[in-house]
Design a protein around this motif. Structure first.
Motif, mmCIF file in Angstrom:
data_model
loop_
_atom_site.group_PDB
_atom_site.id
_atom_site.type_symbol
_atom_site.label_atom_id
_atom_site.label_comp_id
_atom_site.label_asym_id
_atom_site.label_seq_id
_atom_site.Cartn_x
_atom_site.Cartn_y
_atom_site.Cartn_z
ATOM 1 N N ARG A 3 0.848 -1.187 0.000
ATOM 2 C CA ARG A 3 0.000 0.000 0.000
ATOM 3 C C ARG A 3 0.880 1.232 0.000
ATOM 4 O O ARG A 3 1.985 1.218 0.534
ATOM 5 C CB ARG A 3 -0.880 0.022 1.249
ATOM 6 C CG ARG A 3 -2.083 -0.886 1.175
ATOM 7 C CD ARG A 3 -2.808 -0.852 2.505
ATOM 8 N NE ARG A 3 -3.957 -1.750 2.498
ATOM 9 C CZ ARG A 3 -5.137 -1.455 1.964
ATOM 10 N NH1 ARG A 3 -5.331 -0.285 1.375
ATOM 11 N NH2 ARG A 3 -6.129 -2.321 2.017
ATOM 12 N N CYS A 4 0.346 2.277 -0.596
ATOM 13 C CA CYS A 4 1.024 3.566 -0.562
ATOM 14 C C CYS A 4 1.086 4.015 0.899
ATOM 15 O O CYS A 4 0.081 3.991 1.610
ATOM 16 C CB CYS A 4 0.230 4.561 -1.406
ATOM 17 S SG CYS A 4 0.814 6.237 -1.271
ATOM 18 N N LEU A 5 2.263 4.416 1.382
ATOM 19 C CA LEU A 5 2.410 4.827 2.779
ATOM 20 C C LEU A 5 1.577 6.065 3.087
ATOM 21 O O LEU A 5 1.076 6.230 4.188
ATOM 22 C CB LEU A 5 3.881 5.123 3.086
ATOM 23 C CG LEU A 5 4.823 3.925 3.282
ATOM 24 C CD1 LEU A 5 6.233 4.424 3.507
ATOM 25 C CD2 LEU A 5 4.379 3.059 4.443
ATOM 26 N N ASP A 6 1.458 6.931 2.098
ATOM 27 C CA ASP A 6 0.789 8.204 2.365
ATOM 28 C C ASP A 6 -0.730 8.103 2.268
ATOM 29 O O ASP A 6 -1.430 8.425 3.218
ATOM 30 C CB ASP A 6 1.298 9.281 1.405
ATOM 31 C CG ASP A 6 0.840 10.659 1.857
ATOM 32 O OD1 ASP A 6 1.042 10.974 3.045
ATOM 33 O OD2 ASP A 6 0.242 11.390 1.054
ATOM 34 N N CYS A 7 -1.256 7.642 1.127
ATOM 35 C CA CYS A 7 -2.716 7.668 0.966
ATOM 36 C C CYS A 7 -3.352 6.316 1.267
ATOM 37 O O CYS A 7 -4.567 6.225 1.412
ATOM 38 C CB CYS A 7 -3.106 8.161 -0.425
ATOM 39 S SG CYS A 7 -2.840 6.963 -1.727
ATOM 40 N N GLY A 8 -2.553 5.275 1.359
ATOM 41 C CA GLY A 8 -3.111 3.979 1.742
ATOM 42 C C GLY A 8 -3.693 3.176 0.597
ATOM 43 O O GLY A 8 -4.178 2.067 0.804
ATOM 44 N N GLN A 15 5.231 3.912 -8.298
ATOM 45 C CA GLN A 15 4.455 5.155 -8.208
ATOM 46 C C GLN A 15 2.989 4.814 -7.915
ATOM 47 O O GLN A 15 2.394 3.968 -8.571
ATOM 48 C CB GLN A 15 4.552 5.944 -9.511
ATOM 49 C CG GLN A 15 3.927 7.325 -9.360
ATOM 50 C CD GLN A 15 4.206 8.218 -10.563
ATOM 51 O OE1 GLN A 15 4.471 7.729 -11.663
ATOM 52 N NE2 GLN A 15 4.142 9.509 -10.357
ATOM 53 N N CYS A 16 2.436 5.496 -6.916
ATOM 54 C CA CYS A 16 1.043 5.255 -6.540
ATOM 55 C C CYS A 16 0.121 5.839 -7.606
ATOM 56 O O CYS A 16 0.282 6.989 -8.002
ATOM 57 C CB CYS A 16 0.778 5.917 -5.196
ATOM 58 S SG CYS A 16 -0.936 5.894 -4.696
ATOM 59 N N SER A 17 -0.837 5.040 -8.055
ATOM 60 C CA SER A 17 -1.714 5.532 -9.119
ATOM 61 C C SER A 17 -2.790 6.468 -8.579
ATOM 62 O O SER A 17 -3.445 7.173 -9.321
ATOM 63 C CB SER A 17 -2.364 4.352 -9.843
ATOM 64 O OG SER A 17 -3.038 3.550 -8.897
ATOM 65 N N THR A 18 -2.978 6.478 -7.267
ATOM 66 C CA THR A 18 -4.005 7.345 -6.689
ATOM 67 C C THR A 18 -3.473 8.743 -6.399
ATOM 68 O O THR A 18 -4.062 9.736 -6.808
ATOM 69 C CB THR A 18 -4.567 6.720 -5.400
ATOM 70 O OG1 THR A 18 -5.023 5.409 -5.710
ATOM 71 C CG2 THR A 18 -5.710 7.540 -4.847
ATOM 72 N N CYS A 19 -2.345 8.822 -5.685
ATOM 73 C CA CYS A 19 -1.843 10.146 -5.319
ATOM 74 C C CYS A 19 -0.623 10.559 -6.144
ATOM 75 O O CYS A 19 -0.191 11.704 -6.073
ATOM 76 C CB CYS A 19 -1.549 10.237 -3.823
ATOM 77 S SG CYS A 19 -0.159 9.230 -3.285
ATOM 78 N N GLY A 20 -0.079 9.637 -6.891
ATOM 79 C CA GLY A 20 1.013 9.995 -7.788
ATOM 80 C C GLY A 20 2.392 10.023 -7.146
ATOM 81 O O GLY A 20 3.381 10.355 -7.804
#
Ligand SMILES: [Zn+2]
Length: 195
Positions: A3-8, A15-20
């Protein structure tokens, strides 16, 4: 699954596809957020101490112990999350729990303030005898008169009082304790008088 550490959000590439954010950038962001929220928590804990003394609860010592334990547990959890974030381990659930605790000192401070401030319950007067007193050093008003209890299940009460009352009463004095029930059901000490 990572999971992305920042947005989850679930992340399939670096690269997170949600927050970039890339995983490295997400780590920087989450640590910044942890620091900021922790600062809020610390500020709340600092604000709680004077707020708890404006309308001092009868059970102030028990409340202070509870808040003290909570304080160290929450800070410990924050430090542990920070360590996991550095190791890029899963933190989503603990992060949510941690952020949920951040407003607790503020809420408790507000609760104790509202409990006394808007209290219109009729006063309760209890007779008691001073059996001891103690004062804790520090910047705050931490003076207690130890008096005989009027409650069946308790032998003594530790009344939070101001310095004047603390100096005025001595062991053996018979006093009247003026209590208020509190709008939130937390009894607090309005005043103490000589009987
Ligand atoms: Zn993200």
């Amino acid at each position: 699954m990572t999971r992305c550490l920042d947005c989850g959000a679930e992340r399939t590439s670096d690269q997170c596809s949600t927050c970039g954010l890339t995983s490295a950038a997400a780590e920087v962001m989450i640590r910044r957020r942890l620091v900021r929220r922790t600062a809020w928590f610390l500020l709340g804990a600092v604000a709680f101490l004077p707020a708890s003394q404006v309308f001092p609860p009868l059970e102030l010592d028990a409340i202070l112990i509870f808040v003290g334990v909570l304080f160290f547990l929450v800070l410990g959890l924050g430090a542990w999350i920070d360590r996991r974030a550095r190791g890029h381990a899963e933190i989503e659930l603990f992060k949510r729990i941690y952020f949920g605790f951040i407003p607790v000192p503020w809420l408790l401070a507000g609760l104790l303030f509202v409990n006394g401030k808007f209290d219109t319950t009729p006063p309760l007067r209890q007779e008691a005898t001073v059996v001891g007193k103690f004062s804790m050093p520090g910047v705050l008003r931490n003076n207690r008169l130890v008096v005989t209890s009027w409650r069946g299940d308790q032998r003594i009460e530790r009344l939070p009082v101001d310095r004047d009352d603390f100096n005025r009463f001595q062991r053996g004095d018979r006093i009247v304790v003026h209590l208020q029930e509190g709008i939130a059901g937390i009894p607090w000490v309005y005043a103490v008088y000589r009987r």
